[in-house]
Design an enzyme around this catalytic site. Structure first.
Site, PDB file in Angstrom:
ATOM      1  N   ASP A 103       6.660   5.636   7.677  1.00 51.21           N
ATOM      2  CA  ASP A 103       8.051   7.461   7.200  1.00 51.21           C
ATOM      3  C   ASP A 103       6.747   8.397   6.300  1.00 51.21           C
ATOM      4  O   ASP A 103       5.750   8.512   5.783  1.00 51.21           O
ATOM      5  CB  ASP A 103       8.822   6.911   6.401  1.00 51.21           C
ATOM      6  CG  ASP A 103       9.695   5.582   6.931  1.00 51.21           C
ATOM      7  OD1 ASP A 103       9.987   5.405   8.211  1.00 51.21           O
ATOM      8  OD2 ASP A 103      10.485   4.743   6.299  1.00 51.21           O
TER       9      ASP A 103
HETATM   10  N1  URA Z   1       9.124   0.359   6.096  1.00 52.55           N
HETATM   11  C1  URA Z   1       9.712   1.938   5.725  1.00 52.55           C
HETATM   12  O1  URA Z   1      11.129   1.743   5.400  1.00 52.55           O
HETATM   13  N2  URA Z   1       8.944   2.732   5.946  1.00 52.55           N
HETATM   14  C2  URA Z   1       8.080   2.526   6.064  1.00 52.55           C
HETATM   15  O2  URA Z   1       7.470   3.571   6.273  1.00 52.55           O
HETATM   16  C3  URA Z   1       7.347   1.383   6.286  1.00 52.55           C
HETATM   17  C4  URA Z   1       7.504   0.465   6.266  1.00 52.55           C
END
Ligand code: URA
Length: 233
Positions: A103
């Site tokens: 993310d």
């Molecule tokens: N899980 C998440 O919630 N975000 C990420 O960036 C990676 C794994």
């Protein structure tokens, strides 16, 4: 004979969808002819395929490890001009793509490669590659919540697979945990923690397969050593 977009994807040029965009944008030629329609079948061993004038097989296979800072998108181009991880790889000439996604707000280990086959092996759930996350969560997490995280949590896209969930420390208002997952669903850690009542405040991936960001400041990157690449394969 294979579809042109599939050949491009296998050569590590781009994902299938991005390869289609490259074709539609008139950036791909086969035996000297620009191809702008999808579905053309080619034989990559006997036909000369160029992307932006560069033969597709000419690019060596490379993989980089980036310590991703928060606030960057795990894509190579953002139509809205927001900073992407590709912007950070300033001296990298190859067309590399992120292996999976983090993310925008997540930091830590992110691989980028032009090796489509390696990317597939590292992201397909059937290979069960381990990803380890450190999550700072709201509230004082209980042993029960840790157990639920490790046994599997019902999410809207189904139950999560068993995971490892260990406590690093817990305070009255916040707790730090480590989660080891073999799946890679969208926003999985955030959704799992939310589902057990502990929204994530900060998230970092500290390991991907055997690789950590040790020695790399946030925002910096390095090429994988041959021995590391061998191990990944
Ligand atoms: N899980 C998440 O919630 N975000 C990420 O960036 C990676 C794994």
């Amino acid at each position: 004979m294979e579809r042109l977009q599939k050949v491009l994807a296998h050569a590590g040029i781009a994902s299938r969808r991005k390869a289609e965009e490259l074709i539609l944008a008139g950036r791909v030629s086969v035996d000297g002819q620009i191809v702008t329609t999808l579905g053309v079948r080619v034989d990559p061993r006997h036909q000369r395929i160029l992307v932006d004038g560069i033969p597709i097989e000419a690019e060596r296979k490379v993989t980089y490890l980036l310590n991703k800072p928060p606030g960057t998108l795990s894509t190579v181009h953002d139509p809205h001009g927001r900073p992407t991880v590709r912007d950070l790889l300033r001296d990298v000439p190859e067309r590399v793509y992120p292996v999976g996604r983090l993310d925008a707000d997540t930091s830590g280990v992110l691989l980028l490669t032009n090796d489509g086959e390696l990317s597939y092996r590292l992201t397909h759930p059937r290979f069960g590659v381990e990803k380890v996350y450190r999550a700072l969560v709201q509230g004082r997490i209980t042993d029960g919540a840790l157990r639920r995280l490790s046994e599997g949590v019902p999410l809207e896209d189904g139950m999560t697979a068993p995971a490892k969930a260990t406590l690093v420390w817990r305070g009255d208002r916040r707790s730090l945990l480590e989660l080891t997952l073999t799946e890679g669903r969208n926003r999985q850690v955030r959704r799992m923690c939310e589902a057990v009542g502990h929204p994530v405040l900060e998230l970092t991936r500290i390991r991907f397969a055997t690789l950590t960001a040790e020695g790399l400041r946030q925002g910096s990157y390095r090429r994988l050593r041959p021995s590391e690449e061998r191990k990944l394969r």
